[in-house]
Enzyme design. Structure first.
Site, short mmCIF file in Angstrom:
data_model
loop_
_atom_site.label_atom_id
_atom_site.label_comp_id
_atom_site.label_asym_id
_atom_site.label_seq_id
_atom_site.Cartn_x
_atom_site.Cartn_y
_atom_site.Cartn_z
N ASN A 10 0.85 -1.19 0.00
CA ASN A 10 0.00 0.00 0.00
C ASN A 10 0.89 1.25 0.00
OD1 ASN A 10 -1.46 2.27 1.08
ND2 ASN A 10 -3.09 0.87 1.65
N HIS A 13 0.95 6.24 1.91
CA HIS A 13 1.69 7.19 2.74
C HIS A 13 2.91 7.79 2.06
CE1 HIS A 13 -1.27 6.80 5.69
NE2 HIS A 13 -1.14 5.50 5.73
N HIS A 46 -5.68 3.72 -1.52
CA HIS A 46 -7.01 4.08 -1.00
C HIS A 46 -7.30 5.51 -1.44
CE1 HIS A 46 -9.69 4.38 2.90
NE2 HIS A 46 -10.35 4.72 1.81
N ARG A 48 -9.41 8.33 -0.82
CA ARG A 48 -10.37 8.74 0.22
C ARG A 48 -11.20 9.90 -0.27
NH1 ARG A 48 -8.66 6.56 5.61
NH2 ARG A 48 -10.46 7.69 6.37
N ARG A 52 -6.85 12.89 1.18
CA ARG A 52 -5.75 13.33 2.05
C ARG A 52 -4.40 12.75 1.62
NH1 ARG A 52 -7.22 10.01 7.53
NH2 ARG A 52 -9.17 11.12 7.25
N GLU A 73 -8.76 0.55 -2.72
CA GLU A 73 -9.62 0.58 -1.53
C GLU A 73 -10.55 1.77 -1.66
OE1 GLU A 73 -7.09 0.94 1.83
OE2 GLU A 73 -6.18 -1.01 1.53
N THR A 104 -8.14 3.59 8.66
CA THR A 104 -9.39 2.82 8.62
C THR A 104 -9.58 2.11 9.96
OG1 THR A 104 -8.90 2.52 6.29
CG2 THR A 104 -10.71 1.22 7.19
N GLU A 154 -11.06 -9.28 3.41
CA GLU A 154 -9.75 -8.97 3.98
C GLU A 154 -9.97 -8.77 5.46
OE1 GLU A 154 -7.29 -6.01 2.03
OE2 GLU A 154 -6.28 -5.57 3.93
N HIS A 194 -3.49 -4.55 7.90
CA HIS A 194 -3.62 -3.34 8.72
C HIS A 194 -2.70 -3.43 9.93
CE1 HIS A 194 -5.05 0.38 10.40
NE2 HIS A 194 -5.65 0.59 9.26
N GLY A 195 -1.75 -2.51 9.93
CA GLY A 195 -0.85 -2.38 11.08
C GLY A 195 0.29 -3.39 11.10
#
Ligand code: PXP
Length: 250
Positions: A10, A13, A46, A48, A52, A73, A104, A154, A194-195
């Protein structure tokens, strides 16, 4: 056991850092190309509602210029549906989205929105997008996901990663194991993310039947210290060793 475990990188960022100065560096497309070179199996972004991080222009460029499959996403809004239908990415992951959240938080509540989600699944599947639903490891949410007609889920690994004690982490891991088994018994493909970090990835990668891990924030953060390709290669190696695959490459 099918040992194939894909890594989706992903790149949101990278755009977060770029947007902090409003320029063009660092470029998420360049990150996607480097991720491919480092052994990623797919790219995730993603888009959004508040844009952002990833922008519409980023999405256009990714769709046109990467060879790896893109998993988009998106929230279940008409705006996003129209964008997805225009680009027809190979994968779409439906996620919940709240304006004020930092990331999320939690999975989709498929139970309370099953009719609406089914319509998204149907429309996107007709456009040849492979749809997954981002859900918590909760058996009732998985039953509802199955009812929606989605071919894949997921599982949200955020609670497992955020656990502060071994007991809490083990409990969360067991929920993910049980959720995976339940979903596979229903015929769903199971992904997770995630994470995840170097410290948390192996027990998740070792879960039989999970086909893909989607990882972003940690890899982009780690890239500051080691470079993106080294970070991805190390993650790939940890995933492979958890699956009992010994790699000759470092
Ligand atoms: N999977 C989904 C559905 C997500 O929304 C995210 C975060 O955008 C991830 C995986 C990756 O999470 P992280 O950036 O914490 O690795």
């Amino acid at each position: 056991m099918n040992n194939l475990l894909r890594l989706g990188v992903n790149i949101d960022h990278v755009a977060t850092i770029r947007n902090a100065r409003g320029g063009i560096h660092p470029d998420p497309l360049e990150a996607a190309l480097k991720a491919e070179k480092a052994g990623a199996d797919g790219i995730v972004c993603h888009l959004r509602e508040d844009r952002r991080h990833i922008s519409d222009k980023d999405l256009n460029r990714l769709i046109k210029e990467i060879d790896l499959p893109l998993n988009l996403e998106m929230a279940t809004t008409n705006e996003m549906l129209n964008i997805a239908l225009r680009h027809k990415p190979p994968g779409v992951c439906l996620v919940p989205e709240k304006r004020q959240e930092l990331t999320t938080e939690g999975g989709l509540d498929v139970i309370s929105k099953v009719d609406e989600i089914s319509k998204f699944v149907h429309t996107l599947s007709q456009a040849n997008c492979f749809v997954s639903l981002f859900v918590d490891p909760n058996l009732r949410q998985i039953d509802a996901s199955y009812s929606s007609g989605a071919p894949a889920i997921e599982l949200h690994t955020g609670n497992y990663c955020d656990a502060t004690t071994k007991h809490e982490r083990d409990e969360n891991l067991q929920q993910i194991v049980a959720a995976t088994r339940h979903a596979i018994d229903l015929g769903l493909e199971v992904r997770a993310g995630h994470g995840l970090s170097f410290d948390t990835v192996e027990p998740i990668a070792a879960i039989e039947g999970i086909t893909e891990l989607n990882i972003g924030h940690f890899l982009i953060g780690e890239a500051i210290f080691s470079g993106l390709e080294i970070a991805i290669k190390r993650m790939r190696k940890l995933m492979d060793s958890a699956r009992g695959i010994v790699s000759s490459k470092s």
